[in-house]
Design a protein around this motif. Structure first.
Motif, short mmCIF file in Angstrom:
data_model
loop_
_atom_site.label_atom_id
_atom_site.label_comp_id
_atom_site.label_asym_id
_atom_site.label_seq_id
_atom_site.Cartn_x
_atom_site.Cartn_y
_atom_site.Cartn_z
N TYR B 10 0.84 -1.19 0.00
CA TYR B 10 0.00 0.00 0.00
C TYR B 10 0.87 1.23 0.00
CZ TYR B 10 -3.35 3.46 1.75
OH TYR B 10 -4.12 4.55 1.91
N TYR B 11 0.51 2.23 -0.84
CA TYR B 11 1.27 3.47 -0.87
C TYR B 11 0.37 4.60 -0.37
CZ TYR B 11 4.41 7.11 -2.55
OH TYR B 11 5.25 8.18 -2.62
N TYR B 65 8.08 4.43 -8.79
CA TYR B 65 7.81 3.45 -7.75
C TYR B 65 7.03 2.27 -8.32
CZ TYR B 65 6.43 1.66 -3.18
OH TYR B 65 6.25 0.87 -2.08
N LYS B 68 9.08 -0.06 -10.65
CA LYS B 68 9.95 -0.97 -9.94
C LYS B 68 9.29 -2.33 -9.71
CE LYS B 68 11.54 -0.13 -6.08
NZ LYS B 68 11.81 0.49 -4.79
N THR B 131 -5.94 -0.09 0.94
CA THR B 131 -5.31 -0.87 1.99
C THR B 131 -5.85 -2.29 1.89
OG1 THR B 131 -7.02 -0.53 3.64
CG2 THR B 131 -5.32 1.14 3.51
N PRO B 132 -5.01 -3.26 2.23
CA PRO B 132 -5.47 -4.65 2.14
C PRO B 132 -6.80 -4.87 2.87
CG PRO B 132 -3.14 -4.59 2.56
CD PRO B 132 -3.61 -3.17 2.63
N ASN B 133 -6.97 -4.16 3.98
CA ASN B 133 -8.22 -4.33 4.70
C ASN B 133 -9.42 -3.83 3.90
OD1 ASN B 133 -7.10 -5.52 6.95
ND2 ASN B 133 -8.25 -4.21 8.35
N GLN B 134 -9.25 -2.67 3.26
CA GLN B 134 -10.33 -2.15 2.41
C GLN B 134 -10.60 -3.12 1.27
OE1 GLN B 134 -8.72 1.58 1.22
NE2 GLN B 134 -9.97 2.75 2.64
N LEU B 164 -1.72 -10.82 3.16
CA LEU B 164 -1.12 -9.59 2.63
C LEU B 164 -0.27 -8.90 3.68
CD1 LEU B 164 -4.04 -8.19 0.51
CD2 LEU B 164 -1.79 -8.85 -0.31
N ARG B 165 -0.72 -8.94 4.92
CA ARG B 165 0.05 -8.30 5.99
C ARG B 165 1.39 -9.02 6.20
NH1 ARG B 165 2.71 -6.43 9.62
NH2 ARG B 165 2.60 -6.89 11.81
N PRO B 168 5.21 -9.14 3.27
CA PRO B 168 6.47 -8.41 3.41
C PRO B 168 7.33 -8.92 4.56
CG PRO B 168 4.58 -6.90 3.43
CD PRO B 168 4.03 -8.29 3.42
#
Lengths: 283, 265, 285
Positions: B10-11, B65, B68, B131-134, B164-165, B168
């Motif tokens: 998420y950016y 960004y 990439k 956001t992953p939650n949204q 998703l959380r 990373p």
């Protein structure tokens, strides 16, 4: 009645082989008595494997007592109907900051608990804001937890518990994976909650420096409570603590050594200031 | 090494796209992907490009960004180009040794490459601005009818958001494990396929053990915070369509019609 | 034998929003047989620094020389360097993977190309030297306690017979006794084998007690480099960047402020104790 009352609490981890025969039994809790009053700051010390984490998991009913009784907030922990009420009134913060943050945005994580207990939307937003402010993390509300420091992540986790408006917060080695700055941040946040909001705090740790501010200290070894008292009373027994694989803060140890060498320093010095004063009086 | 992957990240930024309802974005992304496989000439290509650039611009995510994120698919791109270039029958353009490049091959290679790049860029806009939650909320709500045929929609959505959380975190952990084993003289690069596969064992075992540990910890943490499935759960950020969502739906419909019309030229 | 770092720079994610200048013009000389402590915040560059020493991370600019050879040269054998400069990472969970502790310790020597028998011999010696009781050798490494896992992980690197041993926060998460045991083990390796040891730590008290030389990292640069007494003399500057000297150092300064002639350079409990007792005995005389 005390907020938490445990009597002769027992918990056994039973390992079974493939045929369901008992292979070994590990008694993690062996007749633990624990009393915590509303608003108290209680520390539980013990080396790794002393049973302190197992005790913590009982207070939030993540583990059910194998024997003895446990009452939390006036409710019997063995009654399954009380499960959610106890979990709401006694929040829990764990050791690894990464493994307890569920959402990918700070504020959404803090809102996770209230969502689970069915708090209305408008109220959740209020609580999230309040909780994040109380741990000084409000400016990070829209950040991803991944880029926060360990201490910041732990404060988010504390905010996540606070948003459920518990009466008590249990912290299971919340600083074990942090650096000294992170440890200080988390400890300050916890002490502030205790002081300003009257939150009951149970801090489980093996860092001796962290418990000097506690009202009372319990020391565990081998599943039993082996010492309890004020930090001063506990830290004056240096040799006993060492026999439980524990330590005392460096200043306390120095005072103890000087005393042994013949200087008339009082027992149970906790802070640098106290030692300076004691030495100046003697000089 | 592995930190450059941007897909699924998420950016944070203040933009119209960020504020859209995730359901709107899901639908728009779906339509966009469809359109990628519908255009077949330069005019259609221009329309798609225009739309993509417009949305990227509006999203306020730096273009560099996003690009990439393409690094991760370079190999797939190269394979696509090679296959299309050399294996498409048709008019020969150039030939050397046993290989020949056809006009159709060249055309296919270019279009397929563009499609793949656009596909990644377009779908990364969705994940970068949502956001992953949204995102999972959006999926959960869009797929809610499936609940009637006993599809555990809430549970699936929750699993996705947790995945998703942790992606990373696990990527970073892989990096650390790799370094720890390299320090013990492990070799992940040389040797044949069997040897390489064997070399992965010291990497995968610690990674799996750690992942299970994390899953266990997380389950406890969720239970401690009274998680007990979707029942009786409220939402901190309930989804509600706003006016801008309807405007976007109209724009998307217009775009789709344009792409279909341009097929005629 | 020595490791020399000459103006080493390292930049993460260059030319992006997340660009981090992790090391800035770091120049150091590490000589044979030293026991060095590296302290600094998370993100001060200390982890990046140690990963340069065995070639896991390659400097963006500057040179690193191992016994006079540039490790950045294309024909330099970095795999061999990694067995000479052993690096034990913070979490043993990141490296233990075999079915038994013994097999896991054999992993390093096998990668070096030793025969099975030789590898086992080296594993045997290494496990002995870390003091892991033999009952644990043929158990799964995942059944061990935190302190035992550390020992197994250290043995896994020692089995490669490195000349330099680097440990990244080897005591994180251990209880006080476990912490003392691991540090005692490391100090013993340095003393008995004359091994060069580099210890990354957060605990000022620990480094003051064991190391002969202390390097303080701050924002990617070397802030101080000297004996613990020299470095902690700058306790006020350390405090300004959020680090601190050992508690006893503060105590000594406060005592001096109150007119007790305590030794301001004391950094360990033992030194402090001696100095205070001496002050008192001189007074009585």
């Amino acid at each position: 009645m005390n907020f938490i009352e445990a009597r002769k609490l027992v918990h056994e981890y039973i390992r079974r082989d493939e045929e369901d025969n008992v292979e070994s039994i590990l008694t993690a809790l062996d007749g633990v008595d624990l009393d915590v009053k509303q608003g108290e700051f209680v520390a539980v010390l013990g080396h790794n494997g002393s049973g302190k984490s197992t005790l913590a998991k009982h207070l939030n009913v993540l583990l059910a007592p194998g024997g003895g009784t446990l009452w939390v907030d006036g409710k019997d922990a063995e009654d399954a109907d009380n499960l959610w009420a106890i979990r709401q009134s006694t929040g829990m913060v764990f050791q690894n900051p990464d493994n307890q943050i569920i959402a990918s945005v700070v504020e959404e994580d803090v809102g996770f608990g209230p969502e689970n207990i069915g708090v209305p939307t408008a109220e959740i937003l209020k609580r999230v804001e309040k909780s994040l402010k109380s741990v000084g993390m409000i400016q990070y509300r829209e950040h991803s937890p991944n880029r926060l420091s360990g201490g910041q992540k732990q404060r988010v986790a504390i905010a996540g518990v606070m948003a459920m408006e518990p009466k008590c917060i249990v912290l299971d080695e919340p600083t074990a994976m942090l650096d000294p700055n992170g440890r200080r941040e988390v400890l300050e946040a916890v002490e502030q909650l205790n002081r300003e909001k009257g939150m009951t705090v149970i801090l489980i740790t093996h860092y001796m420096e962290e418990v000097t501010g506690a009202d009372r200290v319990y020391v565990m070894d081998n599943g039993k409570v082996v010492m309890q008292g004020t930090p001063r009373a506990i830290f004056s027994q240096v040799d006993t603590l060492k026999s439980y694989r524990l330590d005392v803060p460096q200043i306390t140890l120095l005072a103890y050594e000087l005393r042994k060498a013949g200087l008339a320093i009082p027992e149970g010095i906790l802070t640098r200031q106290e030692l300076v004063e004691a030495l100046c009086r003697l000089y | 090494m592995l930190r450059d992957i941007t897909i699924g990240q998420y950016y944070p930024a203040e933009s119209v796209i960020h504020k859209l309802d995730p359901r709107t974005k899901l639908m728009a992304t779906l339509v966009y992907i469809l359109s990628l496989f519908l255009f077949r000439n330069v005019a259609g290509f221009a329309a798609v490009t225009f739309w993509l650039l417009l949305v990227i611009r509006m999203s306020k995510v730096p273009f560099g960004y996003m690009v990439k994120g393409l690094k991760a698919i370079v190999i797939i791109l190269v394979i696509t180009v090679v296959f299309n270039l050399f294996l498409t029958p048709g008019e020969t353009l150039i030939s050397f040794w046993k290989l020949r490049i056809t006009e159709e091959g060249l055309r296919n290679a270019v279009f397929m490459t563009v499609r793949l790049i656009y596909l990644i860029l377009g779908s990364s806009i969705l994940t970068l601005t949502t956001t992953p939650n949204q995102l999972t909320d959006g999926l959960e709500k869009s797929l809610k009818p499936l609940n009637k045929i006993h599809v555990p929609v809430h549970e699936i959505a929750m699993m996705m958001s947790i995945a998703l959380r942790f992606i990373p975190i696990l990527i970073e952990e892989t990096d650390k494990i790799m370094k720890a084993q390299l320090a013990r003289g492990a070799d992940f690069e040389s040797g044949n396929l069997v040897k390489k596969a064997k070399a992965m064992v010291p990497l995968l075992v610690p990674l799996f053990i750690s992942a299970f540990r994390r899953a266990n910890d997380l389950a406890l943490a969720m239970e401690a915070r009274c998680y007990h499935g979707g029942e009786g759960r409220t939402k901190m950020k309930p989804l509600k369509y706003k006016r801008v969502d309807f405007i976007v739906y109209l724009a998307v419909a217009g775009y789709f019609a344009a792409v279909i019309l341009l097929r005629r030229f | 034998m020595s490791i020399i770092l000459d103006k080493v720079n390292y930049v993460y994610s260059e030319k992006t929003a997340y660009e981090i200048h992790a090391l800035k013009d770091v120049s150091l000389k590490i000589s044979d047989g030293e026991f060095i402590g590296i302290i600094g915040h998370t993100g001060s560059g200390k982890s990046t620094l140690i990963q340069h020493l065995n070639g896991l991370v390659r400097a963006s600019s500057g040179g690193i020389y191992y016994n006079g050879e540039d490790i950045g040269d294309d024909d330099f054998n970095r795999k061999e360097l990694r067995s000479k400069v052993g690096l034990v990472f913070q979490y043993p969970e990141h490296q233990l993977f075999e079915t038994t502790v013994f097999a896991d310790v054999c992993f390093g020597p096998k990668n070096q190309g030793h025969s099975r028998k030789q590898s086992e011999l080296k594993a045997f010696t290494a496990l002995r030297s870390v003091g892991l009781p033999e009952d644990y050798w043929y158990r799964s490494p995942f059944e061990l306690s935190g302190g035992q896992k550390r020992r197994a992980a250290i043995a896994g690197v020692l089995a490669m017979e490195p000349e330099v041993l680097i440990l990244d926060e080897p005591t994180a998460g251990l209880d006080p006794k476990g912490r003392d045991e691991i540090l005692g083990l490391v100090a013993g390796l340095h003393k008995e084998r004359r091994m060069t040891v580099i210890l990354v730590s957060h605990s000022m008290e620990d480094v003051a007690k064991y190391v002969g030389r202390l390097i303080v990292m701050n924002r990617g640069s070397v802030m101080y480099d000297g004996t613990p007494a020299e470095v902690f003399a700058h306790y006020q500057e350390l405090e300004a960047v959020g680090l601190a000297a050992p508690q006893v150092t503060y105590l000594m300064h406060e005592l001096r402020g109150r007119g007790i002639p305590a030794n301001g350079t004391a950094t360990t409990l033992e030194e402090a104790k001696q100095s205070i007792l001496q002050a008192f005995s001189e007074k009585c005389r």
